[in-house]
Design a protein around this motif. Structure first.
Motif, PDB file in Angstrom:
ATOM      1  N   LEU A   1      37.513   8.976 -19.654  1.00  8.54           N
ATOM      2  CA  LEU A   1      38.950   8.985 -19.913  1.00  8.54           C
ATOM      3  C   LEU A   1      39.261   8.073 -21.090  1.00  8.54           C
ATOM      4  O   LEU A   1      38.818   6.920 -21.135  1.00  8.54           O
ATOM      5  CB  LEU A   1      39.708   8.533 -18.673  1.00  8.54           C
ATOM      6  CG  LEU A   1      39.399   9.286 -17.366  1.00  8.54           C
ATOM      7  CD1 LEU A   1      40.342   8.845 -16.255  1.00  8.54           C
ATOM      8  CD2 LEU A   1      39.465  10.794 -17.558  1.00  8.54           C
ATOM      9  N   VAL A   2      40.032   8.597 -22.043  1.00 11.00           N
ATOM     10  CA  VAL A   2      40.350   7.874 -23.283  1.00 11.00           C
ATOM     11  C   VAL A   2      41.839   8.022 -23.587  1.00 11.00           C
ATOM     12  O   VAL A   2      42.470   8.994 -23.176  1.00 11.00           O
ATOM     13  CB  VAL A   2      39.531   8.411 -24.468  1.00 11.00           C
ATOM     14  CG1 VAL A   2      38.039   8.179 -24.275  1.00 11.00           C
ATOM     15  CG2 VAL A   2      39.808   9.895 -24.696  1.00 11.00           C
ATOM     16  N   PRO A   3      42.413   7.078 -24.324  1.00  5.13           N
ATOM     17  CA  PRO A   3      43.811   7.252 -24.736  1.00  5.13           C
ATOM     18  C   PRO A   3      43.958   8.447 -25.679  1.00  5.13           C
ATOM     19  O   PRO A   3      43.099   8.691 -26.533  1.00  5.13           O
ATOM     20  CB  PRO A   3      44.128   5.945 -25.464  1.00  5.13           C
ATOM     21  CG  PRO A   3      43.122   4.970 -24.968  1.00  5.13           C
ATOM     22  CD  PRO A   3      41.878   5.763 -24.735  1.00  5.13           C
ATOM     23  N   ALA A   4      45.063   9.155 -25.532  1.00  6.44           N
ATOM     24  CA  ALA A   4      45.312  10.314 -26.392  1.00  6.44           C
ATOM     25  C   ALA A   4      45.751   9.904 -27.790  1.00  6.44           C
ATOM     26  O   ALA A   4      45.646  10.699 -28.733  1.00  6.44           O
ATOM     27  CB  ALA A   4      46.382  11.211 -25.762  1.00  6.44           C
ATOM     28  N   ASN A   5      46.222   8.663 -27.949  1.00  2.85           N
ATOM     29  CA  ASN A   5      46.811   8.228 -29.221  1.00  2.85           C
ATOM     30  C   ASN A   5      45.966   7.200 -29.953  1.00  2.85           C
ATOM     31  O   ASN A   5      46.446   6.520 -30.854  1.00  2.85           O
ATOM     32  CB  ASN A   5      48.194   7.638 -28.980  1.00  2.85           C
ATOM     33  CG  ASN A   5      48.150   6.421 -28.064  1.00  2.85           C
ATOM     34  OD1 ASN A   5      47.468   6.421 -27.051  1.00  2.85           O
ATOM     35  ND2 ASN A   5      48.883   5.370 -28.425  1.00  2.85           N
ATOM     36  N   THR A   6      44.715   7.070 -29.582  1.00  2.00           N
ATOM     37  CA  THR A   6      43.854   6.062 -30.209  1.00  2.00           C
ATOM     38  C   THR A   6      43.297   6.574 -31.534  1.00  2.00           C
ATOM     39  O   THR A   6      43.440   7.752 -31.887  1.00  2.00           O
ATOM     40  CB  THR A   6      42.692   5.712 -29.265  1.00  2.00           C
ATOM     41  OG1 THR A   6      41.914   4.637 -29.830  1.00  2.00           O
ATOM     42  CG2 THR A   6      41.771   6.904 -29.054  1.00  2.00           C
ATOM     43  N   TYR A   7      42.623   5.684 -32.260  1.00  6.30           N
ATOM     44  CA  TYR A   7      41.855   6.116 -33.438  1.00  6.30           C
ATOM     45  C   TYR A   7      40.675   6.945 -32.963  1.00  6.30           C
ATOM     46  O   TYR A   7      40.123   6.715 -31.885  1.00  6.30           O
ATOM     47  CB  TYR A   7      41.375   4.892 -34.225  1.00  6.30           C
ATOM     48  CG  TYR A   7      40.617   5.241 -35.476  1.00  6.30           C
ATOM     49  CD1 TYR A   7      41.172   6.078 -36.430  1.00  6.30           C
ATOM     50  CD2 TYR A   7      39.352   4.735 -35.710  1.00  6.30           C
ATOM     51  CE1 TYR A   7      40.479   6.413 -37.591  1.00  6.30           C
ATOM     52  CE2 TYR A   7      38.648   5.054 -36.867  1.00  6.30           C
ATOM     53  CZ  TYR A   7      39.215   5.904 -37.800  1.00  6.30           C
ATOM     54  OH  TYR A   7      38.526   6.230 -38.936  1.00  6.30           O
ATOM     55  N   ILE A   8      40.267   7.899 -33.774  1.00  2.00           N
ATOM     56  CA  ILE A   8      39.263   8.879 -33.357  1.00  2.00           C
ATOM     57  C   ILE A   8      37.922   8.245 -32.991  1.00  2.00           C
ATOM     58  O   ILE A   8      37.137   8.841 -32.242  1.00  2.00           O
ATOM     59  CB  ILE A   8      39.081   9.959 -34.452  1.00  2.00           C
ATOM     60  CG1 ILE A   8      38.406  11.209 -33.869  1.00  2.00           C
ATOM     61  CG2 ILE A   8      38.334   9.376 -35.645  1.00  2.00           C
ATOM     62  CD1 ILE A   8      38.383  12.396 -34.827  1.00  2.00           C
ATOM     63  N   ALA A   9      37.646   7.036 -33.467  1.00  2.00           N
ATOM     64  CA  ALA A   9      36.365   6.386 -33.153  1.00  2.00           C
ATOM     65  C   ALA A   9      36.151   6.251 -31.651  1.00  2.00           C
ATOM     66  O   ALA A   9      35.021   6.361 -31.167  1.00  2.00           O
ATOM     67  CB  ALA A   9      36.293   5.017 -33.820  1.00  2.00           C
ATOM     68  N   THR A  10      37.228   6.019 -30.893  1.00  2.00           N
ATOM     69  CA  THR A  10      37.099   5.902 -29.437  1.00  2.00           C
ATOM     70  C   THR A  10      36.545   7.200 -28.848  1.00  2.00           C
ATOM     71  O   THR A  10      35.665   7.171 -27.978  1.00  2.00           O
ATOM     72  CB  THR A  10      38.469   5.592 -28.801  1.00  2.00           C
ATOM     73  OG1 THR A  10      39.098   4.529 -29.519  1.00  2.00           O
ATOM     74  CG2 THR A  10      38.316   5.203 -27.336  1.00  2.00           C
ATOM     75  N   TRP A  11      37.051   8.310 -29.318  1.00  2.00           N
ATOM     76  CA  TRP A  11      36.584   9.621 -28.856  1.00  2.00           C
ATOM     77  C   TRP A  11      35.165   9.904 -29.354  1.00  2.00           C
ATOM     78  O   TRP A  11      34.328  10.431 -28.608  1.00  2.00           O
ATOM     79  CB  TRP A  11      37.515  10.721 -29.364  1.00  2.00           C
ATOM     80  CG  TRP A  11      38.858  10.798 -28.734  1.00  2.00           C
ATOM     81  CD1 TRP A  11      39.699   9.769 -28.417  1.00  2.00           C
ATOM     82  CD2 TRP A  11      39.544  12.000 -28.359  1.00  2.00           C
ATOM     83  NE1 TRP A  11      40.854  10.247 -27.873  1.00  2.00           N
ATOM     84  CE2 TRP A  11      40.793  11.608 -27.827  1.00  2.00           C
ATOM     85  CE3 TRP A  11      39.234  13.359 -28.431  1.00  2.00           C
ATOM     86  CZ2 TRP A  11      41.729  12.532 -27.366  1.00  2.00           C
ATOM     87  CZ3 TRP A  11      40.168  14.283 -27.971  1.00  2.00           C
ATOM     88  CH2 TRP A  11      41.394  13.868 -27.436  1.00  2.00           C
ATOM     89  N   LEU A  12      34.904   9.573 -30.607  1.00  2.00           N
ATOM     90  CA  LEU A  12      33.584   9.861 -31.187  1.00  2.00           C
ATOM     91  C   LEU A  12      32.468   9.154 -30.434  1.00  2.00           C
ATOM     92  O   LEU A  12      31.375   9.703 -30.276  1.00  2.00           O
ATOM     93  CB  LEU A  12      33.556   9.446 -32.661  1.00  2.00           C
ATOM     94  CG  LEU A  12      34.395  10.276 -33.624  1.00  2.00           C
ATOM     95  CD1 LEU A  12      34.386   9.646 -35.012  1.00  2.00           C
ATOM     96  CD2 LEU A  12      33.895  11.723 -33.696  1.00  2.00           C
ATOM     97  N   ALA A  13      32.719   7.945 -29.971  1.00  2.17           N
ATOM     98  CA  ALA A  13      31.698   7.202 -29.224  1.00  2.17           C
ATOM     99  C   ALA A  13      31.254   7.977 -27.995  1.00  2.17           C
ATOM    100  O   ALA A  13      30.072   7.987 -27.634  1.00  2.17           O
ATOM    101  CB  ALA A  13      32.245   5.836 -28.817  1.00  2.17           C
TER     102      ALA A  13
END
Length: 366
Positions: free
Chosen positions: A80-92
């Motif tokens: 689960l990740v924030p929807a409004n974060t910088y893309i690096a959070t998702w990329l990890a």
């Protein structure tokens, strides 16, 4: 008058002699990778965060990616990740083969909304990444409670929050493990890319250390398929100097934020940052919102004020994540934020004249 969005030169001038001494110390040592500067910084930064272990790595994205890998999260898992974060959070998450599952933010704090987390948990969920966005800590108690109930790991993305406190406790010590970025523009910034992982879990720290060094503990003997992501000696030397100034520089940011909040209060259509009583933000960014954001940004630019948008398009609408099949309208809070947020100049070295010029131009925009 021109006000840069961020000018790093004053930091250098303030500490010039120390930086130059550090350069010569590293150069004369002949040690440039995995040497005494890194060891010292790891010890000092762990103590600063209030944890037992710190592992220096190549950058903030690597810090998060290595954490996810070290937790054995991979294909078939969800994070689960924030929807409004910088893309690096998702990329990890994606780099490890897992799937990022977006959660909308709280409308006031812009951090992940803990009340929405439980509904997103499935049998495949393995962890929650709480981003301390813009330098303000996320509300960690309910996040940790939910994680404990469902057997999930809590990862802090503290890339923008060096020194911030949640209920008097520093970020980095609020979950199972945290990743930091030391990108030059951060509150604690290197002179290039750099990052770190901090945790109280000795086994997890060791796994990150092995993964960051080709999967090796003993040179030329590799126990895992690892990566090359190491903090170098010179960056560590620079960070050690800046770490000693971090609290002082953060206090300057807090004073500037207080001035902004006081002088900009009540301006028509301008939404100012909000932070709860339990949060002690370090104001990596000072982010306002305006329904005519693009016109405001153009106006400020014409009047010599640099600004940036953090961030103009949320990850779920980026081409990079088209494969997840999200459409515009599925995360309306994040999408509206992307249309309205604007970061105005904020640094530890802004002058009073610069602050007043920013306020004056924001006040005269019609």
């Amino acid at each position: 008058m021109n006000v840069q969005f961020l000018d790093l030169k004053p930091q250098y001038l303030e500490l010039k002699d120390q930086f130059e001494a550090a350069y010569h110390r590293v150069a004369e040592s002949g040690r440039f990778i995995l040497g005494p500067e890194v060891e010292s910084f790891e010890s000092e930064f762990a103590a600063y965060c209030g944890v037992k272990h710190c592992v220096g790595v190549g950058n903030g994205l690597d810090a998060l990616h290595l954490i996810v890998r070290a937790l054995d999260i991979g294909p078939g898992d969800e994070v689960l990740v924030p929807a409004n974060t910088y893309i690096a959070t998702w990329l990890a998450v994606s780099y490890a083969g897992a799937t990022p599952v977006p959660i909308e933010p709280n409308k006031r704090t812009y951090n992940i909304d803990s009340s929405r987390i439980e509904a997103a948990i499935t049998k495949r969920t393995r962890a929650i990444i709480a981003v301390h966005l813009y330098g303000q800590p996320a509300d960690m108690d309910p996040i940790n409670e939910i994680a404990s109930q469902y057997g999930l790991k809590v990862i802090e993305d503290a890339a923008q929050a060096h020194g911030a406190r949640y209920k008097e406790k520093r970020v980095g010590a609020l979950g199972d493990v945290a990743g930091f970025s030391f990108y030059p523009g951060k509150n604690l910034g290197a002179w290039g890319d750099a990052g770190a992982v901090v945790t109280n879990d000795e086994r997890l720290a060791q796994r990150v250390r092995v993964l960051s060094n080709y999967g090796s503990q003993v040179k030329y003997y590799n126990e895992r398929k690892g990566f090359n992501s190491r903090l170098d000696e010179f960056q560590a030397a620079v960070l050690r100097i800046k770490l000693a100034k971090l609290d002082e520089w953060n206090e300057r940011r807090k004073r500037i934020a207080k001035e902004y909040l006081k002088m900009l209060e009540g301006l028509c259509d301008l939404t100012l940052p909000y932070f709860p009583d339990w949060a002690e933000p370090v104001w990596h960014l000072f982010v306002v919102r305006h329904p005519r954001r693009d016109l405001l940004q153009d106006y400020l630019s014409q009047n010599g004020i640099g600004t940036l948008i953090h961030y103009p398009l949320p990850p779920h609408l980026q081409t990079a994540y088209a494969d997840l099949g999200y459409e515009r309208g599925q995360f309306p809070i994040s999408e509206r934020m992307a249309d309205e947020v604007l970061s105005v100049p904020m640094s530890s070295h802004l002058s009073e004249l610069e602050i007043r010029h920013v306020v004056q131009q924001l006040s005269t925009f019609k």
